[in-house]
Write an enzyme that holds these catalytic residues in place. Structure first.
Site, PDB file in Angstrom:
ATOM      1  CG  HIS A 128      58.211  46.010  11.232  1.00 43.79           C
ATOM      2  ND1 HIS A 128      57.855  46.945  10.278  1.00 43.79           N
ATOM      3  CD2 HIS A 128      57.225  45.070  11.201  1.00 43.79           C
ATOM      4  CE1 HIS A 128      56.729  46.584   9.702  1.00 43.79           C
ATOM      5  NE2 HIS A 128      56.321  45.452  10.254  1.00 43.79           N
ATOM      6  CD  GLU A 129      56.714  42.226  13.889  1.00 44.68           C
ATOM      7  OE1 GLU A 129      55.541  42.461  14.232  1.00 44.68           O
ATOM      8  OE2 GLU A 129      57.029  41.945  12.711  1.00 44.68           O
TER       9      GLU A 129
ATOM     10  CG  HIS B  27      53.064  46.079  13.815  1.00 40.48           C
ATOM     11  ND1 HIS B  27      52.315  46.768  12.876  1.00 40.48           N
ATOM     12  CD2 HIS B  27      53.843  45.213  13.110  1.00 40.48           C
ATOM     13  CE1 HIS B  27      52.630  46.341  11.658  1.00 40.48           C
ATOM     14  NE2 HIS B  27      53.555  45.414  11.767  1.00 40.48           N
TER      15      HIS B  27
END
Length: 232
Positions: free
Chosen positions: A101-102, A105
């Protein structure tokens, strides 16, 4: 944001939203903990999963360790992914999901994803507005200066706007994470189901934050409008 007038609007609007927020925090922690105990076929750690996704997508973002649990984030200013002690060096579905998920980003910033660009632009303005809005509303109500009170509410509305823009940013990062994990063959479809549950639970915290902000905004509008009518 301080609550200036503890009245029935607070009880009717804000308290239920806060309860939803508390439930969302509990949900994400319990789901993360559950899937932290579940290993994967690949045996990758969160850090290794992020590195694999980066290689597949032509990224070279440094990964740093950050203390604590669930403190993971991507820092666009330093262009660095920071993974917590319970993610970076852990081989579990939760760790890989959060790390992916990071990394999602980081992919958003590389691709100049429109909502993340907008959020970056309004962030400093939102910080300033949220700092000054309580003072404007308080002075406006106490001194019966409607313009200041309404201006304060308008400034606070930027906080809600920021939370609203955050939703597509977070959902998109999770979508990118799942797609990257599938494309890279890092996780099986069954394992991806676990990742989706972890990321969905995390997304609920952002929905809850938006709801709290909305209810606070509505409450302030009702207070300021009500005080204005009584003064007329």
């Amino acid at each position: 944001m301080p609550f200036f007038f503890v009245d029935y609007w607070y009880l009717i609007l804000v308290v239920p939203a806060l309860l939803v927020s508390i439930w969302a925090q509990f949900k994400v922690k319990s789901t993360f903990q559950k899937y932290s105990q579940v290993g994967t076929r690949s045996g990758m750690t969160g850090r290794q999963a992020s590195e694999a996704i980066q290689r597949e997508n032509g990224l070279q973002v440094p990964i740093e360790r950050t203390p604590g649990s669930m403190t993971d984030h991507y820092d666009p200013r330093g262009n660095v992914i920071r993974l917590s002690e319970t993610v970076g060096d852990v081989a579990s579905i939760s760790a890989i999901g959060v790390a992916a998920h990071e990394t999602g980003h980081a992919l958003q910033y590389r691709d100049q994803y429109a909502p993340v660009k907008l959020r970056t632009v309004i962030y400093p303005v939102t910080n300033f507005a949220c700092t000054i809005s309580p003072l404007l509303i308080l002075v406006g109500l106490v001194a019966s200066i409607s313009f200041l009170a309404y201006l304060g509410v308008a400034f606070y509305s930027l906080s809600f706007l920021f939370q609203l823009i955050t939703l597509p940013v977070e959902f998109n990062a999770s979508t990118r994470a799942v797609a990257a994990l599938r494309a890279g063959g890092i996780l099986t479809e069954e394992e991806l189901d676990g990742v989706k549950k972890v990321l969905t639970a995390a997304a609920l915290t952002y929905v809850a934050a938006m709801l709290v902000s909305l209810m606070n905004l509505l409450r302030l509008v009702l207070i300021v409008v009500g005080r204005g009518r009584r003064n007329n």
